[in-house]
Design a protein around this motif. Structure first.
Motif: not given
Length: 335
Positions: A211, A198, A194-195, A226-227, A134, A191-192
């Protein structure tokens, strides 16, 4: 300029050419100084690199010269240095070096590699990340202290979901937080996760955290990037030198010292002293591995109850089903 020197690295001899070449002119640090630095923190840097496909950020003429990212292993690769085949978002492949011993780090330093960028996977399974990374990235008008505030809020949020994070400086103004994972989930799922984190952080700290993918929409806030968990996105490894004039280091910290730290204090000269006194303060990460179920459930609730779906990918990624438009907001309004 002095001739080559040979270094004994855990029983393996590594040749270092042009040891007197200046790599950090402002501080007077040479190629040999870089090699000695990586020898001093070998156990720590190898913990972050071991068995991971690694991109080498090379500065053949030092930090004031041109640099490039070497993803494919060079042809003169030592026979004792393994590689792993990784797949890029485009579908193309590359064989990247996977350090397994300290000599690999010194071999790369001889090529002018200052910063190591490992994938969040191991060579035994390159499709399932074993680290959630992160990246708390201060935008213009904000700085390290803002990233620290976001990091402590993130720590609480992780704990609410039964997770634990390990923080480090980015080597600049940012903070990176690592969560070790069981390697059971895909890059898309990581990734989902972390989104989802965020979005909660942004809701809890609306004046401090964002975000928003587009820079024009972020404001003076800390961006949760997040990417960085998208395929083929990496961040500097623990104990990596950075291309800053002061030769700063991306340094693992304990949570209790994060708020008192000054990123500029961790550099090529000071980190070996710290490492000799404290060792690798993130060594216990290896004893933990968490599941993503709580964060994926959070993402599902956000989608079901709030209609919050995917976020834009980087421009070099193929378009993903369900991904929102990648058109910059200002351009979309003009259209």
């Amino acid at each position: 300029m002095a001739g080559a020197v040979e270094l004994d690295v855990a029983g393996r001899t590594v040749r270092l050419s042009n040891p007197d070449k200046l790599y950090y002119p402002q501080r007077g640090f040479t190629k040999l100084d870089v090699a000695r630095y990586y020898l001093a923190v070998a156990d720590g840097v190898l913990r972050g690199l071991r068995d991971r496909p690694t991109t080498l950020q090379r500065f053949p003429e030092g930090v004031e010269g041109e640099f490039f990212y070497q993803k494919r292993a060079p042809k003169n690769l030592p026979e004792w240095l393994p590689t792993a085949r990784i797949a890029f978002p485009s579908g193309r492949f590359a064989d990247e070096v996977c350090p397994t011993e300290p000599a690999a780090v010194l071999w790369a330093a001889n090529l002018g590699c200052l910063t190591f960028h490992p994938w969040p996977v191991r060579r035994s399974d390159t499709e399932h990340p074993d680290e959630l990374r992160i990246d708390l990235d201060p935008q213009p008008g904000t700085g390290y202290r803002d990233a620290v505030r976001a990091a402590y809020a993130l720590r609480e949020l992780l704990a609410e979901h039964g997770l634990r994070g390990w923080p480090k400086t980015s080597g600049g103004r940012g903070v990176h937080v690592y969560v070790p994972l069981l390697p059971r989930w895909t890059f898309t799922e990581a990734r989902q996760a972390v989104i989802a984190l965020a979005r909660v952080l942004e809701r809890r700290m609306p004046d401090r955290v964002t975000s928003a993918w587009w820079k024009e929409s972020r404001g003076e806030k800390v961006f949760v990037d997040y990417n960085q968990m998208a395929r083929d996105r990496t961040i500097a490894s623990p104990y990596s030198l950075r291309a800053q004039p002061r030769a700063t280091v991306s340094t693992p910290l304990r949570w209790e010292e994060l708020s008192e730290a000054e990123p500029e204090d961790f550099d090529l000269a000071t980190v070996p002293v710290r490492f000799a006194e404290l060792g690798d303060v993130h060594a216990d990460m290896a004893d933990h591995a968490f599941g993503l179920e709580p964060l994926l459930e959070l993402a599902e609730r956000q989608a079901r109850d709030e209609g919050l779906g995917d976020m834009p990918y980087p421009p070099d990624h193929p378009k993903v089903e369900g991904e929102p438009t990648r058109v910059q907001p200002s351009r979309a309004r003009k259209r």
